[in-house]
Design a protein around this motif. Structure first.
Motif, PDB file in Angstrom:
ATOM      1  N   ARG A   1       0.857  -1.183   0.000  1.00  0.00           N
ATOM      2  CA  ARG A   1       0.000   0.000   0.000  1.00  0.00           C
ATOM      3  C   ARG A   1       0.895   1.235   0.000  1.00  0.00           C
ATOM      4  O   ARG A   1       1.877   1.294   0.721  1.00  0.00           O
TER       5      ARG A   1
ATOM      6  N   PRO B   1      -8.558   5.855   3.057  1.00  0.00           N
ATOM      7  CA  PRO B   1      -7.204   5.648   2.552  1.00  0.00           C
ATOM      8  C   PRO B   1      -7.148   4.638   1.405  1.00  0.00           C
ATOM      9  O   PRO B   1      -6.188   4.623   0.642  1.00  0.00           O
TER      10      PRO B   1
ATOM     11  N   ALA C   1      -4.678   6.619   8.275  1.00  0.00           N
ATOM     12  CA  ALA C   1      -4.177   6.226   6.958  1.00  0.00           C
ATOM     13  C   ALA C   1      -2.807   5.563   7.055  1.00  0.00           C
ATOM     14  O   ALA C   1      -2.531   4.593   6.340  1.00  0.00           O
TER      15      ALA C   1
ATOM     16  N   ALA D   1      -2.044   1.870   5.732  1.00  0.00           N
ATOM     17  CA  ALA D   1      -0.999   1.586   4.739  1.00  0.00           C
ATOM     18  C   ALA D   1       0.049   0.616   5.266  1.00  0.00           C
ATOM     19  O   ALA D   1       0.577  -0.198   4.517  1.00  0.00           O
TER      20      ALA D   1
ATOM     21  N   ALA E   1      -1.822   7.305   0.768  1.00  0.00           N
ATOM     22  CA  ALA E   1      -2.740   7.078   1.890  1.00  0.00           C
ATOM     23  C   ALA E   1      -2.715   8.262   2.853  1.00  0.00           C
ATOM     24  O   ALA E   1      -3.764   8.693   3.347  1.00  0.00           O
TER      25      ALA E   1
END
Length: 143
Positions: free
Chosen positions: A18, A33, A122, A126, A23
């Motif tokens: 990610r 996100p 976020a 992530a 994000a």
């Protein structure tokens, strides 16, 4: 000896990474996100259980004291030098000085707090922290 992960941990080789900066930007904008279009917050600071657009689970977050700490850190670094400059430049009446900087401190704090909460959530999403990893057996179970 085998190099296997415990079944409760997400396998990083099976899940795509990610993007942390993307994000964090979405969190700053108080958006999901994952998709970036759904609202992350319900009200001022309450994080939604799921994104209304992509249905990403958001209830795993553990923002706790991070957003207020970061808010205080940032606001103090803005207000402190501003107070010094304003006092040296204008030598204001003490009540005027207090009124200006109390209002500025509260306004900046109220502006930064939900944005920094979004960033913290976020970052956790992530980094697949606290159950945000899809491979985690606990990610679909609410605690």
């Amino acid at each position: 000896m085998t190099d296997t992960l415990p079944s409760s941990m997400p396998n990083p080789t099976l899940e795509p990474p990610r993007e942390m900066p993307k994000a964090m930007l979405r969190g700053w904008r108080r958006r999901c996100p994952n998709c970036g279009s759904g609202p992350m917050l319900r009200g001022y600071l309450k994080v939604r259980d799921n994104c209304p657009v992509c249905d990403e689970a958001l209830y795993h977050h553990r923002a706790d004291d991070g957003p207020p700490y970061l808010t205080l850190l940032i606001v103090a670094h803005i207000i402190g030098p501003g107070m010094l400059w304003f006092f040296i430049a204008f030598e204001p009446d003490p009540y005027t000085f207090m009124a200006i900087f109390m209002v500025a401190s509260v306004a900046l704090s109220l502006w930064f707090l939900p944005r920094l909460k979004g960033v913290i959530v976020a970052v956790q999403w992530a980094a697949r922290m606290h159950g945000f990893g899809h491979g985690d057996a606990r990610s679909d179970v609410r605690t």
